[in-house]
Design an enzyme around this catalytic site. Sequence first.
Site, PDB file in Angstrom:
ATOM      1  NE  ARG B  48       0.992  18.961-109.145  1.00 14.98           N
ATOM      2  CZ  ARG B  48       1.743  19.035-110.055  1.00 14.98           C
ATOM      3  NH1 ARG B  48       0.901  19.356-111.433  1.00 14.98           N
ATOM      4  NH2 ARG B  48       3.012  19.470-110.786  1.00 14.98           N
ATOM      5  N   GLY B  49       1.282  22.667-109.501  1.00 11.49           N
ATOM      6  CA  GLY B  49       2.073  23.148-110.072  1.00 11.49           C
ATOM      7  C   GLY B  49       2.296  24.956-110.195  1.00 11.49           C
ATOM      8  CB  ALA B  50       4.757  27.477-109.659  1.00 14.26           C
ATOM      9  NE  ARG B  91      -0.227  24.074-101.582  1.00 14.02           N
ATOM     10  CZ  ARG B  91       0.973  23.263-103.119  1.00 14.02           C
ATOM     11  NH1 ARG B  91       0.732  23.513-104.303  1.00 14.02           N
ATOM     12  NH2 ARG B  91       2.142  22.661-102.618  1.00 14.02           N
ATOM     13  CG  ASP B 237       7.058  24.775-106.571  1.00 13.43           C
ATOM     14  OD1 ASP B 237       7.546  24.478-106.812  1.00 13.43           O
ATOM     15  OD2 ASP B 237       5.496  25.191-106.958  1.00 13.43           O
TER      16      ASP B 237
END
Lengths: 353, 353
Positions: B48-50, B91, B237
């Site tokens: 996760r994490g842009a 996502r 994000d």
Amino acid sequence: MKDPFRTIEWKQDHIRLLDQTLLPLREEYIEIRTVPEMCDAIRRLAVRGAPAIGVAAAMGIALGILNARDDDRGAFDTLFGQVCSEIAATRPTAVNLFWAVERMKAKAAANLDVSELKKVLVAEAVLMEQEDRMLCESIGRIGSILLDEGDTVLTHCNAGGLATAGYGTALGVIRAAFEEGKKIRVFADETRPLNQGARITCWELHKLGIPVTLIPDNTAATLMQRGRIQKVIVGADRIAANGDAANKIGTYSVGVLAKYHGIPFYVAAPLSTVDLATPSGNGIPIEERDPCEVTHIAGVRIAPEGVPACNFAFDVTPHHLIAGIVTENGIATEPYEESLRALFAQKGSPVRS
Amino acid sequence: MKDPFRTIEWKQDHIRLLDQTLLPLREEYIEIRTVPEMCDAIRRLAVRGAPAIGVAAAMGIALGILNARDDDRGAFDTLFGQVCSEIAATRPTAVNLFWAVERMKAKAAANLDVSELKKVLVAEAVLMEQEDRMLCESIGRIGSILLDEGDTVLTHCNAGGLATAGYGTALGVIRAAFEEGKKIRVFADETRPLNQGARITCWELHKLGIPVTLIPDNTAATLMQRGRIQKVIVGADRIAANGDAANKIGTYSVGVLAKYHGIPFYVAAPLSTVDLATPSGNGIPIEERDPCEVTHIAGVRIAPEGVPACNFAFDVTPHHLIAGIVTENGIATEPYEESLRALFAQKGSPVRS
């Protein structure tokens, strides 16, 4: 509508209370038979919420002198003093605790036989429980005018029937408006670290049939930004003479966010929560609790070993962020210095009379 | 100082990544061998994490075409399109995901043999991983000027090495200042509901020896009120052309609180997070995730059955709350419409070149 539970109750020779640490998974009542048991129940939040702590303190004191010898007033006074000290040392922030101890001390000063005095003190504790529920119903009736048909109301932590002897303060206002037929919806902040909003407020409102949606504490802002919250109402653990209000950690955050978004932010509490002897919020002691409450959730570690955590149990919302303080004698507004004192001075004030 | 972990890595015929859902209790690497496995890893936040999602997307696409037949370019193009669609559907908020897909699509448009094209696409994905780490180091070096000796910095969620290919964005700035010898302390918001702050940011900073204290999200305000926070820095994000920044839920709350207390609030992100095609934050899609993430913690139910919960994964902080956006090409400030475009136009921009 009757409360679907009983927060705390005097039972001849013991106290029965709902163990709030087990909610919402288990609705379990425990029996308190000694002062250390009551102190433990207060410390570990089996009973919590400023008004409920006040009642628990009074009942704990009554319990502590129940088996005192009837023939030695000197020994009784010593025991009574010890019990009061033990109870008063449990938690520092909620002023209702100290208010209850002082009220019991005033009764204990009477020139009576020990056997009579014991009855008087038990009666006083029981009366305080009954009064508290009545006060909350008054707070609800008086405060419901602040909520309009169709409002969605944000609340933080639990200021409901379980934070009091019954009916609740902030939730009492919501409940009264709902009982008057207004369509009210509630967002409940989960209220980390101990999740009283998720565990207790949601449980109470769901039982009462009042529509409630749980949110993480950090989600209130975006809901305000989206125009989905019309009012905020919370309880208090201690209100200073100038209207600064100590309440569960995170309340100040909600107060700032409400101000920023132009949403009225109300506090609801009985006058026993107002501490005229403390001029401003700077004088309110803030309890710091075990960091484990933050580093662990439901017994599971969420932070690495060796990382410290900050666990203030309360914060202080300055009076200028508060649109009104709802009490059993009316709604105080700025300047609170004057309006709060005026409410105390009112005829028929059921507390501090 | 080397990263004490590797977020994501290409391994000949599979991808190796640190399963972030298991931190901090277990540091476990998993092997991804299929596109559905990668989609699942992105959806359940194993990665996760842009910026890290961008790299994961590129590598997932490379993985998806690895076994394509070398003799049928038409079939390859069909497969490639399918893989891109699957990855893009994981996502909605982090624009790096779509940026990575577009970058791979641009490479795949080359007039090459399938066998060559496969090598080119793998090389591109691997390059994006290497670039991302370099970009983060640039962000750190450039942003460290914003932090002063002795500062205590608040951050929200995790914008560290694990949110990127390495080094981190917001944590990269903190880390660079720390490596320059400045005494910096950090408060990490736990970041409900999935506690990336508690689980990942605390884990990273603790490993790096940077002093960090965990706080519940609702505690930042009282620390600001007490003057204990000098700066705020977070990741993003997706950043709209006007500077509005989508980031983990709760970021907007921190932005408002910082403004109220006069504390500078910075965003750190690579230019791949800036979406010039989206004029303002209103156009950024906000992912809503399973309410169970809010009603349960570590598998334990914290709210009563039947109570709904709100689970926005992100919120939008409007540009006027942001004191600066740190990118690998410099720090953008108001008016962001102009400053962000100017950073893109800079010579040597390593992205979108």
